[in-house]
Design a protein around this motif. Structure first.
Motif, PDB file in Angstrom:
ATOM      1  N   ARG A  12      16.163  15.427   5.420  1.00  9.46           N
ATOM      2  CA  ARG A  12      15.022  15.254   6.319  1.00  9.46           C
ATOM      3  C   ARG A  12      13.827  14.842   5.478  1.00  9.46           C
ATOM      4  N   VAL A  13      13.058  13.922   5.994  1.00 11.88           N
ATOM      5  CA  VAL A  13      11.853  13.473   5.299  1.00 11.88           C
ATOM      6  C   VAL A  13      10.654  14.038   6.045  1.00 11.88           C
ATOM      7  N   TRP A  14       9.814  14.785   5.333  1.00 15.38           N
ATOM      8  CA  TRP A  14       8.631  15.409   5.904  1.00 15.38           C
ATOM      9  C   TRP A  14       7.381  14.777   5.305  1.00 15.38           C
ATOM     10  N   ALA A  15       6.303  14.769   6.072  1.00 13.13           N
ATOM     11  CA  ALA A  15       5.024  14.254   5.577  1.00 13.13           C
ATOM     12  C   ALA A  15       3.886  15.022   6.233  1.00 13.13           C
ATOM     13  N   ALA A  16       2.779  15.079   5.537  1.00 13.20           N
ATOM     14  CA  ALA A  16       1.586  15.740   6.068  1.00 13.20           C
ATOM     15  C   ALA A  16       0.361  15.176   5.368  1.00 13.20           C
ATOM     16  N   ALA A  32       1.459  -8.265  -3.030  1.00 11.66           N
ATOM     17  CA  ALA A  32       2.023  -8.748  -4.294  1.00 11.66           C
ATOM     18  C   ALA A  32       0.872  -9.172  -5.198  1.00 11.66           C
ATOM     19  N   LEU A  33       0.933  -8.724  -6.448  1.00 16.63           N
ATOM     20  CA  LEU A  33      -0.133  -9.044  -7.398  1.00 16.63           C
ATOM     21  C   LEU A  33       0.455  -9.153  -8.793  1.00 16.63           C
ATOM     22  N   PHE A  34       0.404 -10.343  -9.356  1.00 12.75           N
ATOM     23  CA  PHE A  34       0.871 -10.575 -10.712  1.00 12.75           C
ATOM     24  C   PHE A  34       2.300 -10.083 -10.954  1.00 12.75           C
ATOM     25  N   GLY A  35       3.188 -10.382 -10.039  1.00  9.88           N
ATOM     26  CA  GLY A  35       4.593 -10.057 -10.210  1.00  9.88           C
ATOM     27  C   GLY A  35       4.982  -8.634  -9.853  1.00  9.88           C
ATOM     28  N   THR A  36       4.057  -7.861  -9.293  1.00 10.20           N
ATOM     29  CA  THR A  36       4.368  -6.496  -8.878  1.00 10.20           C
ATOM     30  C   THR A  36       3.738  -6.251  -7.509  1.00 10.20           C
ATOM     31  N   THR A  37       4.040  -5.133  -6.914  1.00 13.49           N
ATOM     32  CA  THR A  37       3.452  -4.771  -5.625  1.00 13.49           C
ATOM     33  C   THR A  37       2.483  -3.621  -5.840  1.00 13.49           C
ATOM     34  N   VAL A  38       1.286  -3.764  -5.301  1.00 10.74           N
ATOM     35  CA  VAL A  38       0.282  -2.707  -5.398  1.00 10.74           C
ATOM     36  C   VAL A  38      -0.124  -2.280  -3.993  1.00 10.74           C
ATOM     37  N   GLY A  39      -0.620  -1.066  -3.883  1.00  7.27           N
ATOM     38  CA  GLY A  39      -1.089  -0.563  -2.594  1.00  7.27           C
ATOM     39  C   GLY A  39      -0.310   0.659  -2.168  1.00  7.27           C
ATOM     40  N   PHE A  40      -0.709   1.232  -1.056  1.00  2.25           N
ATOM     41  CA  PHE A  40      -0.111   2.455  -0.558  1.00  2.25           C
ATOM     42  C   PHE A  40       1.028   2.224   0.429  1.00  2.25           C
ATOM     43  N   GLY A  41       1.147   1.048   1.011  1.00  2.00           N
ATOM     44  CA  GLY A  41       2.211   0.783   1.970  1.00  2.00           C
ATOM     45  C   GLY A  41       2.021   1.544   3.269  1.00  2.00           C
ATOM     46  N   THR A  42       3.101   1.717   3.997  1.00  2.00           N
ATOM     47  CA  THR A  42       3.067   2.366   5.305  1.00  2.00           C
ATOM     48  C   THR A  42       2.583   3.810   5.180  1.00  2.00           C
ATOM     49  N   ASP A  43       1.728   4.211   6.094  1.00  2.00           N
ATOM     50  CA  ASP A  43       1.209   5.575   6.118  1.00  2.00           C
ATOM     51  C   ASP A  43       2.357   6.528   6.448  1.00  2.00           C
ATOM     52  N   PRO A  44       2.697   7.470   5.561  1.00  5.02           N
ATOM     53  CA  PRO A  44       3.850   8.338   5.808  1.00  5.02           C
ATOM     54  C   PRO A  44       3.693   9.286   6.987  1.00  5.02           C
ATOM     55  N   VAL A  45       2.484   9.490   7.498  1.00  3.88           N
ATOM     56  CA  VAL A  45       2.324  10.351   8.679  1.00  3.88           C
ATOM     57  C   VAL A  45       2.267   9.539   9.974  1.00  3.88           C
ATOM     58  N   SER A  46       2.447   8.222   9.875  1.00  5.90           N
ATOM     59  CA  SER A  46       2.453   7.380  11.075  1.00  5.90           C
ATOM     60  C   SER A  46       3.828   7.424  11.745  1.00  5.90           C
ATOM     61  N   GLU A  47       3.853   7.187  13.043  1.00  8.77           N
ATOM     62  CA  GLU A  47       5.133   7.126  13.769  1.00  8.77           C
ATOM     63  C   GLU A  47       6.030   6.055  13.190  1.00  8.77           C
ATOM     64  N   GLU A  48       5.445   4.943  12.754  1.00 12.12           N
ATOM     65  CA  GLU A  48       6.217   3.824  12.227  1.00 12.12           C
ATOM     66  C   GLU A  48       7.011   4.221  10.988  1.00 12.12           C
ATOM     67  N   TYR A  49       6.483   5.146  10.199  1.00 12.25           N
ATOM     68  CA  TYR A  49       7.174   5.554   8.980  1.00 12.25           C
ATOM     69  C   TYR A  49       8.429   6.352   9.304  1.00 12.25           C
ATOM     70  N   GLY A  50       8.327   7.245  10.277  1.00  7.51           N
ATOM     71  CA  GLY A  50       9.513   7.958  10.741  1.00  7.51           C
ATOM     72  C   GLY A  50       9.777   9.313  10.103  1.00  7.51           C
TER      73      GLY A  50
END
Length: 88
Positions: A12-16, A32-50
């Motif tokens: 189970r994956v939990w988030a808060a 994408a920045l200089f051959g890598t990915t930066v940033g926080f990505g999908t918000d883990p407490v959002s419904e979309e994250y699951g």
């Protein structure tokens, strides 16, 4: 991982997020920045994250394990397998 399913786990994956956590004010995207990915990505407490979201109280970014905190109580319940007692 953009979603909990992307973690490819049977666990189970939990988030808060505490109400005072500054991360809630950061845009959740990645780029994408200089051959890598930066940033926080999908918000883990959002419904979309699951993830299963649990209540973390009013604490800030460094308060999740503070003695007596709601987040620590819920993390303890999760670790002990008392998931029916987790406050959401």
């Amino acid at each position: 991982a953009d979603t909990a399913a992307d973690l490819r786990t049977r666990a189970r994956v939990w988030a808060a997020r505490g109400a005072g956590d500054w991360v809630g004010h950061v845009p959740h995207l990645d780029a994408a920045l200089f051959g890598t990915t930066v940033g926080f990505g999908t918000d883990p407490v959002s419904e979309e994250y699951g993830a299963r979201v649990f209540a973390a109280g009013d604490g800030g970014h460094s308060d999740y394990f503070a003695p007596g905190s709601l987040s620590l109580a819920n993390l303890t319940r999760i670790v002990l397998g008392h998931t029916q007692e987790v406050t959401r």
